[in-house]
Design a protein around this motif. Sequence first.
Motif, PDB file in Angstrom:
ATOM      1  N   PHE A   1      33.605  46.255  35.808  1.00 23.15           N
ATOM      2  CA  PHE A   1      35.030  45.973  35.624  1.00 23.15           C
ATOM      3  C   PHE A   1      35.876  47.068  36.265  1.00 23.15           C
ATOM      4  CE2 PHE A   1      38.837  45.158  32.843  1.00 23.15           C
ATOM      5  CZ  PHE A   1      38.984  43.820  33.143  1.00 23.15           C
TER       6      PHE A   1
ATOM      7  N   ALA B   1      35.394  40.884  26.549  1.00 26.60           N
ATOM      8  CA  ALA B   1      34.515  40.440  27.637  1.00 26.60           C
ATOM      9  C   ALA B   1      33.750  41.621  28.222  1.00 26.60           C
ATOM     10  CB  ALA B   1      35.331  39.743  28.720  1.00 26.60           C
TER      11      ALA B   1
ATOM     12  N   GLN C   1      45.381  38.031  25.517  1.00 31.48           N
ATOM     13  CA  GLN C   1      44.695  38.179  26.808  1.00 31.48           C
ATOM     14  C   GLN C   1      44.019  39.544  26.909  1.00 31.48           C
ATOM     15  OE1 GLN C   1      44.694  35.880  29.893  1.00 31.48           O
ATOM     16  NE2 GLN C   1      42.917  37.237  29.867  1.00 31.48           N
TER      17      GLN C   1
ATOM     18  N   ASP D   1      42.766  37.339  33.415  1.00 30.04           N
ATOM     19  CA  ASP D   1      41.443  37.904  33.166  1.00 30.04           C
ATOM     20  C   ASP D   1      41.197  39.189  33.944  1.00 30.04           C
ATOM     21  OD1 ASP D   1      40.957  35.759  31.528  1.00 30.04           O
ATOM     22  OD2 ASP D   1      39.695  34.680  32.955  1.00 30.04           O
ATOM     23  N   ASP D   2      42.011  39.453  34.966  1.00 27.06           N
ATOM     24  CA  ASP D   2      41.834  40.661  35.774  1.00 27.06           C
ATOM     25  C   ASP D   2      42.688  41.826  35.290  1.00 27.06           C
ATOM     26  OD1 ASP D   2      39.924  39.641  37.524  1.00 27.06           O
ATOM     27  OD2 ASP D   2      41.451  38.755  38.826  1.00 27.06           O
TER      28      ASP D   2
ATOM     29  N   ARG E   1      41.253  45.404  35.181  1.00 24.95           N
ATOM     30  CA  ARG E   1      40.224  45.611  36.212  1.00 24.95           C
ATOM     31  C   ARG E   1      40.687  46.722  37.149  1.00 24.95           C
ATOM     32  NH1 ARG E   1      36.004  42.502  37.443  1.00 24.95           N
ATOM     33  NH2 ARG E   1      36.821  40.761  36.210  1.00 24.95           N
TER      34      ARG E   1
ATOM     35  N   ARG F   1      40.954  39.586  24.766  1.00 28.53           N
ATOM     36  CA  ARG F   1      39.875  38.827  25.426  1.00 28.53           C
ATOM     37  C   ARG F   1      39.225  39.652  26.531  1.00 28.53           C
ATOM     38  NH1 ARG F   1      43.360  34.721  25.037  1.00 28.53           N
ATOM     39  NH2 ARG F   1      43.987  34.698  27.217  1.00 28.53           N
ATOM     40  N   ASN F   2      40.058  40.307  27.320  1.00 32.84           N
ATOM     41  CA  ASN F   2      39.511  41.088  28.433  1.00 32.84           C
ATOM     42  C   ASN F   2      38.637  42.233  27.927  1.00 32.84           C
ATOM     43  OD1 ASN F   2      41.081  39.369  29.918  1.00 32.84           O
ATOM     44  ND2 ASN F   2      42.351  40.932  30.872  1.00 32.84           N
TER      45      ASN F   2
END
Length: 581
Positions: free
Chosen positions: A161, A571, A564, A115-116, A119, A567-568
């Motif tokens: 983020f 988000a 992934q 999830d990072d 970032r 999704r990130n």
Amino acid sequence: MSDTQTLYAAFAAKIDAVLTALEAEDALPAGLARADVSVEPPRDPSHGDLATNAAMVLAKPAGTNPRALAEAIVGQLSRDPAIASAEIAGPGFINLRLGGDAWRGEIEAIAALGDDFGRSTVGAGRRVNVEYVSANPTGPMHMGHCRGAVVGDALASLLEFAGYDVTREYYVNDAGAQVQTLGRSVHLRYREALGEDIGEIPPGFYPGDYLVPIGQALASEFGDKYASAPESEWLDLFRERAVAAMLDMIRSDLALLGIRHDVFSSEAELQAEKKPEAAEAWLREHDLVFDGMLEAPKGKAPEDWEPVELPLFRSTRFGDDQDRPIRKLDGSWTYFGADLAYHMQKAATADELIDVWGADHAGTVKRIKAAVAALSEGEGKPIPFDVKLVQMVQLLRGGEPAKMSKRSGNFVTIADMVGEVGKDVVRFTMLTRKPEAQMDFDFAKVVEASKDNPVFYVQYAHARIRSTLRKAAAEGLAPSDEHLDRLGDDELALVKLAAQFPRTVEAAALAREPHRIAFYLYDLAAAFHAFWNMGNDDPAKRIILAQDPQLTGARLFLGAQIGQVIRNGLAVLGVEAVEEL
């Protein structure tokens, strides 16, 4: 490359290490500023995987020829086993081609970061105040507020983020004539709740049925105490109760879009605390407010104009076309005067201010920027201030102007929109065009299951990946990074696009443009769908190959990481990545 460092950051570090090595060899003067050295994809993908401008940026301060410096840099880079080739292009740009292991390492980096991934620390904890929506508290959220609400909220999430310390703020315009009218409109509904026939709502009052429950609540609490009382006895009370009820409604409407603010700042409280007076005193002390004559409005003949002396802010010093009054003739604050004090208040607790306004406020941008520049420069703490203007949205249904039920009788509410197509569709669609561009929102198009509908296309890519993983699990197959060397050029092309997500986040954050994330996600989804469709034409290209569990595991692992990244990105935009469609 470490398993938690993304590819572009890793190669930026490699370039930096090469420059340090050249300094140690006296091939490059020590201490040259490297802030403008970049590592990014070349404009033409046929030129390689990465490009750096290091030689172009550093040659002049180093007192050398760009191409000669490029040759020295290439000599160092050629020793790196992750680099398949390093070539000099034009006057001194360096193009790099990476070996497959570098890209396979990026797949593992995505998995490790989860999830990072994407970032960033580019914001370095800078405090940014993002003010958005800030609609007058006189009714439910409607379509005129929707796009700015989504753009502001997505921008706030993007900045978080990217490593900024973000405050989401809503400025409540609860002082002035509009909220006085709201109080009077609620008094009508209060009398109606007591059984009085109020007839037609008078012109200029708020006619919406959403005021009925407030009137009923006041009737229940106070009986007929204020039914015939003079306005002076009930107006402030009814105004305060009405504003509180409207804010509850506004919070509820915004929650339908997944939007929650950290701070609600009250204009009435600002004025009660004499902050506009304090701002005026400070500005006068610094010769930025003076008592002068307001220019005649354009188009007025001299005999039609009676000059009046008003306190004027010297906004022409900061690029405005005329100086602006901060008070009216009756001594009350102009909207600009109150807004100036409000921005002074925000600047006290932020390193940067961003306002998201409707395009109809374009005329006030120059003057409020001038005010913030004056205040911040005078305090010795220049505050960067940006105003994002958002164009209105035209509602359509199958190409025709949309007709919907309307709670107020004169506008389409956010609740109407979300109720029909859902939060995710509304949010993503509002970010599929630059905010300064006009937008059509067609209720038929935004729920269409086609490539032409970006919301569906991106969510379908994620749902397709999740479906594939479930199908593989049912067949006893699982994602595995043990045989990523089996992945070929088609698969690695997907990785190259996924690898651009972190730099896309940074670029979007620095430009204050969350729509860039939506554009990127559409491109990534399109690339995945194209890869998927190869399997329709060539069975050997399918992700699940029961006869080859090693290649299947590698492709499943790749697919999981593409999911992934999607999704990130979703988000950041406040949109759910659905499991199935």
